[in-house]
Design a protein around this motif. Structure first.
Motif, PDB file in Angstrom:
ATOM      1  N   GLU A 165       2.303  33.384  11.081  1.00  0.00           N
ATOM      2  CA  GLU A 165       1.095  32.460  10.870  1.00  0.00           C
ATOM      3  C   GLU A 165       1.211  32.335   9.310  1.00  0.00           C
ATOM      4  O   GLU A 165       0.419  31.408   8.999  1.00  0.00           O
ATOM      5  CB  GLU A 165       0.036  33.462  11.371  1.00  0.00           C
ATOM      6  CG  GLU A 165      -0.030  33.522  13.015  1.00  0.00           C
ATOM      7  CD  GLU A 165      -1.340  34.104  13.567  1.00  0.00           C
ATOM      8  OE1 GLU A 165      -2.062  34.751  12.500  1.00  0.00           O
ATOM      9  OE2 GLU A 165      -1.537  33.947  14.558  1.00  0.00           O
ATOM     10  N   GLN A 166       1.135  33.032   8.459  1.00  0.00           N
ATOM     11  CA  GLN A 166       1.149  33.058   7.019  1.00  0.00           C
ATOM     12  C   GLN A 166       2.040  32.082   6.671  1.00  0.00           C
ATOM     13  O   GLN A 166       1.783  31.082   5.672  1.00  0.00           O
ATOM     14  CB  GLN A 166       1.130  34.459   6.458  1.00  0.00           C
ATOM     15  CG  GLN A 166       0.755  34.251   4.762  1.00  0.00           C
ATOM     16  CD  GLN A 166       1.088  35.578   4.097  1.00  0.00           C
ATOM     17  OE1 GLN A 166       1.521  36.667   4.636  1.00  0.00           O
ATOM     18  NE2 GLN A 166       0.960  35.516   2.643  1.00  0.00           N
ATOM     19  N   ILE A 189       8.122  35.393   1.584  1.00  0.00           N
ATOM     20  CA  ILE A 189       7.561  35.921   2.784  1.00  0.00           C
ATOM     21  C   ILE A 189       8.642  35.954   3.930  1.00  0.00           C
ATOM     22  O   ILE A 189       8.751  36.806   4.735  1.00  0.00           O
ATOM     23  CB  ILE A 189       6.219  35.134   3.152  1.00  0.00           C
ATOM     24  CG1 ILE A 189       5.352  35.172   2.045  1.00  0.00           C
ATOM     25  CG2 ILE A 189       5.569  35.635   4.495  1.00  0.00           C
ATOM     26  CD1 ILE A 189       4.123  34.292   2.076  1.00  0.00           C
ATOM     27  N   GLU A 242       1.023  28.337   7.427  1.00  0.00           N
ATOM     28  CA  GLU A 242       0.028  27.859   6.640  1.00  0.00           C
ATOM     29  C   GLU A 242       0.283  27.668   5.265  1.00  0.00           C
ATOM     30  O   GLU A 242       0.024  26.688   4.769  1.00  0.00           O
ATOM     31  CB  GLU A 242      -1.044  29.167   6.442  1.00  0.00           C
ATOM     32  CG  GLU A 242      -2.403  28.916   5.707  1.00  0.00           C
ATOM     33  CD  GLU A 242      -2.948  27.348   6.058  1.00  0.00           C
ATOM     34  OE1 GLU A 242      -3.083  26.502   5.225  1.00  0.00           O
ATOM     35  OE2 GLU A 242      -3.223  27.063   7.413  1.00  0.00           O
ATOM     36  N   GLU A 243       1.438  28.569   4.606  1.00  0.00           N
ATOM     37  CA  GLU A 243       1.999  28.179   3.411  1.00  0.00           C
ATOM     38  C   GLU A 243       2.456  26.736   3.430  1.00  0.00           C
ATOM     39  O   GLU A 243       2.578  25.890   2.421  1.00  0.00           O
ATOM     40  CB  GLU A 243       2.908  29.066   2.937  1.00  0.00           C
ATOM     41  CG  GLU A 243       2.294  30.639   2.455  1.00  0.00           C
ATOM     42  CD  GLU A 243       1.427  30.340   1.234  1.00  0.00           C
ATOM     43  OE1 GLU A 243       1.649  29.634   0.518  1.00  0.00           O
ATOM     44  OE2 GLU A 243       0.567  31.653   1.152  1.00  0.00           O
ATOM     45  N   GLN A 299       2.828  37.853  10.448  1.00  0.00           N
ATOM     46  CA  GLN A 299       3.483  37.381   9.347  1.00  0.00           C
ATOM     47  C   GLN A 299       3.678  35.909   9.489  1.00  0.00           C
ATOM     48  O   GLN A 299       3.782  34.862   8.534  1.00  0.00           O
ATOM     49  CB  GLN A 299       4.380  37.997   8.541  1.00  0.00           C
ATOM     50  CG  GLN A 299       3.833  39.195   7.752  1.00  0.00           C
ATOM     51  CD  GLN A 299       5.388  39.798   6.981  1.00  0.00           C
ATOM     52  OE1 GLN A 299       6.181  40.148   7.575  1.00  0.00           O
ATOM     53  NE2 GLN A 299       5.297  39.723   5.614  1.00  0.00           N
TER      54      GLN A 299
END
Length: 235
Positions: free
Chosen positions: A161-162, A133, A165-166, A159
């Motif tokens: 934010e993703q 990512i 979180e990951e 992205q």
């Protein structure tokens, strides 16, 4: 009149040459990250050493491009959009250099992880996923810079934010792992440092995307919400 037109064309040529050098630096930094993740998965010590040794090339690219930008400012005294473009380049290469540092850090952590015979720690799948990512974010940011694509730039900001979180998910899993087996704390911490480095790569890619929006729209969108950025891009 002819002389003025020639000067303008030469200025355009200078700016395009700088843009090309930024993209070349970005491409090399992308390779550094890809090789660092490969080294982490494979434990290839030669590859690890190559990544660490090549970090100076990223530093040299930053210094060289920065010097060219300083010369352009001194000679051309750019204004408005041209000045924003130069400022974007200067900020972008700083983030690219820092991404290069994070790639080197991943390589150094990989060397520590494989330094002694250790049991496999099942965190590499998640690491590879979040790295993919972050690398996509970097690639999209560079593409947005090349094409002045505001929609792509806004997508990178979203992205991030993703990636955050990951990272939090990996951190929770590693904490659980350390609690269950204290003998693996050192290895888990090293993997956590890798995950943090990847999270920082995402942050830098996001910064680069925000610079593109600034370059095109003339508005500083740092420290505002994703929703505000997406509205700005649509307007």
């Amino acid at each position: 009149m002819v002389s003025s037109e020639h000067t303008s064309k030469q200025f355009d040529t200078d700016l395009e040459a700088v843009r090309t050098r930024v993209l070349r630096m970005g491409g090399f930094v992308e390779e550094q990250i890809e090789r660092a993740i490969e080294a982490l998965i494979s434990g290839n010590e030669n590859l690890i050493d190559d990544i660490v040794a090549d970090d100076h090339r990223v530093n040299a690219m930053e210094v060289s491009i920065d010097e060219v930008c300083s010369q352009i400012i001194a000679r051309r005294q750019p204004a408005a959009g041209d000045l924003r473009m130069i400022m974007t380049v200067i900020k972008t290469i700083t983030d690219l250099e820092r991404i290069g540092d994070e790639a080197e850090k991943i390589a150094r952590m990989a060397k520590l992880i494989y330094k002694v015979d250790r049991m496999h720690v099942p965190r590499f799948f998640e690491i590879r996923h979040v790295a993919s990512i972050a690398m996509e974010m970097l690639h999209t940011s560079l593409d947005a810079f090349a094409r002045l694509d505001l929609t792509a730039a806004a997508r990178v900001v979203r992205q991030d934010e993703q990636v955050d979180e990951e990272f939090r998910s990996i951190m929770r899993q590693l904490i659980t792992f350390m609690m269950e087996d204290p003998r693996k704390i050192s290895t888990a911490l090293e993997i956590l440092f890798v995950a943090k480095a990847i999270e920082r790569i995402g942050d830098h890619a996001k910064n680069m995307a925000e610079y593109v929006i600034y370059m095109v729209k003339g508005k500083d969108v740092r420290h505002v919400t994703v929703e505000e950025i997406e509205r700005e891009v649509r307007e």
